[in-house]
Design a protein around this motif. Structure first.
Motif, mmCIF file in Angstrom:
data_model
loop_
_atom_site.group_PDB
_atom_site.id
_atom_site.type_symbol
_atom_site.label_atom_id
_atom_site.label_comp_id
_atom_site.label_asym_id
_atom_site.label_seq_id
_atom_site.Cartn_x
_atom_site.Cartn_y
_atom_site.Cartn_z
ATOM 1 N N VAL A 108 -13.561 -23.173 13.224
ATOM 2 C CA VAL A 108 -12.247 -23.756 12.983
ATOM 3 C C VAL A 108 -11.190 -22.660 13.140
ATOM 4 N N HIS A 109 -10.052 -23.022 13.726
ATOM 5 C CA HIS A 109 -8.955 -22.048 13.881
ATOM 6 C C HIS A 109 -8.171 -22.026 12.582
ATOM 7 N N SER A 110 -8.530 -21.106 11.712
ATOM 8 C CA SER A 110 -7.891 -21.002 10.408
ATOM 9 C C SER A 110 -6.668 -20.103 10.483
ATOM 10 N N ALA A 111 -5.613 -20.518 9.816
ATOM 11 C CA ALA A 111 -4.410 -19.696 9.736
ATOM 12 C C ALA A 111 -4.697 -18.500 8.842
ATOM 13 N N LEU A 112 -4.070 -17.386 9.137
ATOM 14 C CA LEU A 112 -4.292 -16.195 8.321
ATOM 15 C C LEU A 112 -3.768 -16.377 6.897
ATOM 16 N N ASP A 113 -2.820 -17.296 6.702
ATOM 17 C CA ASP A 113 -2.299 -17.536 5.356
ATOM 18 C C ASP A 113 -2.917 -18.776 4.694
ATOM 19 N N ALA A 114 -3.997 -19.283 5.273
ATOM 20 C CA ALA A 114 -4.698 -20.424 4.655
ATOM 21 C C ALA A 114 -5.316 -19.958 3.341
ATOM 22 N N VAL A 115 -5.323 -20.852 2.362
ATOM 23 C CA VAL A 115 -5.827 -20.505 1.035
ATOM 24 C C VAL A 115 -7.101 -21.283 0.722
ATOM 25 N N GLY A 116 -8.160 -20.578 0.368
ATOM 26 C CA GLY A 116 -9.347 -21.206 -0.181
ATOM 27 C C GLY A 116 -10.570 -21.289 0.706
ATOM 28 N N LEU A 117 -10.431 -21.146 2.025
ATOM 29 C CA LEU A 117 -11.599 -21.303 2.894
ATOM 30 C C LEU A 117 -12.672 -20.267 2.592
ATOM 31 N N THR A 118 -12.319 -19.001 2.653
ATOM 32 C CA THR A 118 -13.349 -17.980 2.438
ATOM 33 C C THR A 118 -13.847 -17.992 0.996
#
Length: 169
Positions: A108-118
């Protein structure tokens, strides 16, 4: 191709990127800067984990990257330069390591400012007693898990995506 060719594609891409807060940067290369996903549920449903073949190791060197070595990740720290590279390349270069990992890419192309995925992924793997070393790339997150547990990690991540898609997680 869109009507108008590459120019129209660039204009549409730039407009979409600007709506999502991306900045335009002049470059010698044509690079599409499409903003990554930030919605956690969509990130988890669409993570599509993919296992790269091979064994990867973490090592550290005092100077630069040794001649003939091509790391997949480098991290500069005060104590030295961390390299993540194929096990056979580390051995050929005489580099010392003690952790052998499998490399999983969340497609998935995750935004660098996405919260919670990792955090969610690491928690899922930790619940199974599995370590997870995460490296964020511009487009994707990269997980280095114990090599002997790589297949189990894939099963857990795929199950997590299915639970999210079903609204269970």
């Amino acid at each position: 191709m869109l009507p108008g060719g590459i120019r129209a594609f660039e204009e549409v891409t730039a407009a979409r990127a600007e709506r999502h807060g991306a900045r335009r940067v002049r470059s010698l290369y044509r690079v599409s800067v499409v903003p990554g996903e930030t919605d956690l549920r969509r990130l988890l449903i669409g993570m599509r984990p993919e296992l790269n073949p091979g064994r990867y190791v973490f090592t550290t060197v005092a100077g630069g990257v040794p001649s003939g070595v091509t790391p997949v990740v480098t991290v500069s720290e005060p104590e030295g330069l961390t390299l993540v590279l194929r096990q056979e390349d580390a051995e050929a270069a005489g580099l010392v390591y003690d952790y052998v990992a499998g490399w999983v890419v969340l497609r998935v192309h995750s935004a660098l400012d996405a919260v919670g995925l990792t955090a969610t992924v690491a928690q899922e793997l930790a619940g199974a007693g599995m370590s997870c070393n995460v490296v964020a790339g511009f487009h994707h997150d990269h997980l280095f898990v114990p090599y002997d547990a790589k297949d189990r990690a894939m099963e857990l991540l795929e199950a997590l995506a299915r639970r999210c898609a079903a609204g269970v997680a």
